[in-house]
Design a protein around this motif. Structure first.
Motif, PDB file in Angstrom:
ATOM      1  N   HIS A 170      33.967  22.492  39.351  1.00 27.04           N
ATOM      2  CA  HIS A 170      35.196  22.455  38.548  1.00 27.04           C
ATOM      3  C   HIS A 170      34.881  23.008  37.157  1.00 27.04           C
ATOM      4  O   HIS A 170      34.884  22.265  36.174  1.00 27.04           O
ATOM      5  CB  HIS A 170      35.718  21.018  38.438  1.00 27.04           C
ATOM      6  N   PRO A 171      34.596  24.303  37.050  1.00 26.08           N
ATOM      7  CA  PRO A 171      34.143  24.884  35.782  1.00 26.08           C
ATOM      8  C   PRO A 171      35.108  24.691  34.627  1.00 26.08           C
ATOM      9  O   PRO A 171      34.691  24.704  33.466  1.00 26.08           O
ATOM     10  CB  PRO A 171      33.963  26.374  36.119  1.00 26.08           C
ATOM     11  N   GLU A 172      36.380  24.464  34.934  1.00 25.43           N
ATOM     12  CA  GLU A 172      37.353  24.305  33.857  1.00 25.43           C
ATOM     13  C   GLU A 172      37.099  23.058  33.014  1.00 25.43           C
ATOM     14  O   GLU A 172      37.520  22.986  31.856  1.00 25.43           O
ATOM     15  CB  GLU A 172      38.788  24.280  34.417  1.00 25.43           C
ATOM     16  N   VAL A 173      36.397  22.055  33.582  1.00 24.95           N
ATOM     17  CA  VAL A 173      36.159  20.834  32.802  1.00 24.95           C
ATOM     18  C   VAL A 173      35.179  21.078  31.663  1.00 24.95           C
ATOM     19  O   VAL A 173      35.122  20.301  30.709  1.00 24.95           O
ATOM     20  CB  VAL A 173      35.626  19.673  33.681  1.00 24.95           C
ATOM     21  N   PHE A 174      34.425  22.163  31.745  1.00 21.91           N
ATOM     22  CA  PHE A 174      33.472  22.441  30.678  1.00 21.91           C
ATOM     23  C   PHE A 174      34.155  22.919  29.403  1.00 21.91           C
ATOM     24  O   PHE A 174      33.531  23.060  28.366  1.00 21.91           O
ATOM     25  CB  PHE A 174      32.432  23.465  31.149  1.00 21.91           C
ATOM     26  N   ALA A 175      35.460  23.179  29.506  1.00 24.57           N
ATOM     27  CA  ALA A 175      36.232  23.484  28.306  1.00 24.57           C
ATOM     28  C   ALA A 175      36.454  22.220  27.481  1.00 24.57           C
ATOM     29  O   ALA A 175      36.905  22.278  26.346  1.00 24.57           O
ATOM     30  CB  ALA A 175      37.573  24.106  28.685  1.00 24.57           C
ATOM     31  N   SER A 176      36.122  21.070  28.074  1.00 27.24           N
ATOM     32  CA  SER A 176      36.286  19.787  27.390  1.00 27.24           C
ATOM     33  C   SER A 176      34.959  19.023  27.402  1.00 27.24           C
ATOM     34  O   SER A 176      34.755  18.123  28.227  1.00 27.24           O
ATOM     35  CB  SER A 176      37.369  18.948  28.081  1.00 27.24           C
TER      36      SER A 176
END
Length: 279
Positions: A170-176
């Protein structure tokens, strides 16, 4: 449901159902531990086991030549290093030195996070091991020892690995980054304890991995978890509202004599020497 909450739900469910993929102990560490448990193994045979991993061999020589071994004469080969360290200590020391192999990833983003996690682990370990050395000088009859604190201080944060591995999907969580920090704070202890159990480590290591960040978990007697918590407080890994007050708790418990000791040249030199041992 947000991506962050979805990932957290996945992690919790997999922990509760024992389906979370846990890291496996590095192969060389397994072989060393198996050899060390063989009552018939000798120093030469142990050297042969370690020699199959050149990086580990080099680190064992570094350990043998470090200040914590208290020897002025340098060793130059693996057999001499194993002889100096001794069969009793080699099991935990070699396992500790192999831990870095787990903090790797082919994903550049995950690789960066794992690199930072390992860096923090080393800094906490450097304090924990140094504190133990000073403690052993004052408490010669304690059952605590340097090889156990070396391993404990390098596995205490092992629970972050499955979280980062799962987050890779879930690479998008690394934006947070704050979410990841929250997930790690909430779940890494339980996961770390599970890893230690899966590796069949003694209970003392399970306790360290599972409870090091839980300040409500306290031991009446001096334990390895105390040294790791002090190291984590000093490095800011364990957040406290009043650092001096938090450290005073461990002075009162007898972990170290004073705040001044932490600023002494002798102590700071020991911390740097331990860091160099792992580099």
């Amino acid at each position: 449901m947000s991506t962050e909450n979805a990932l957290l739900t996945i992690l919790v469910d997999r922990i509760n159902n024992d389906t979370l993929v846990l890291p496996t102990l590095p192969e060389v560490a397994i072989k060393v531990r198996q050899a060390a448990d063989n009552p018939d193994v000798n120093l030469m045979q142990m050297s042969d086991v370690i020699a199959h991993d050149p990086a580990l061999s080099a680190r064992m020589i570094k350990v043998a030549n470090s200040a914590i071994m208290g020897r002025a004469v340098k060793v130059s080969n693996l057999h001499q290093a194993v002889t100096r360290i001794g069969l009793r200590q080699i099991k935990n020391i070699a396992t500790a030195m192999a831990m870095e192999q787990l903090f790797v990833s082919n994903n550049e983003l995950i690789k960066g996070y794992m690199g930072k996690a390992w860096h923090k682990t080393l800094h906490v370990a450097s304090h924990s091991i140094s504190l133990m050395e000073f403690y052993l000088k004052r408490n010669t009859h304690t059952s605590l020892n340097r090889d156990a604190i070396t391993l404990a201080s390098l596995v205490y944060n092992i629970g972050v690995l499955p979280i980062l591995t799962e987050a890779e999907r879930h690479p998008e969580v690394f934006a947070s980054p704050s979410f990841l920090a929250h997930a790690i704070q909430r779940l890494s202890g339980k996961i770390g304890g599970s890893i230690m159990k899966a590796w069949e480590f003694p209970d003392v290591f399970v306790e360290v991995a599972q409870h090091w960040a839980d300040v409500n978990h306290r031991t009446a007697e001096v334990s390895y978890i105390d040294f790791i918590r002090v190291g984590a407080i000093l490095e800011g890994t364990l957040q406290v509202s009043d650092k001096s007050a938090a450290l005073q708790t461990y002075i009162d418990k007898g972990i170290f004599p004073s705040l001044e000791m932490l600023e002494s040249e002798e102590y700071l030199h020991m911390v740097e020497d331990v860091k160099e041992m792992f580099s």
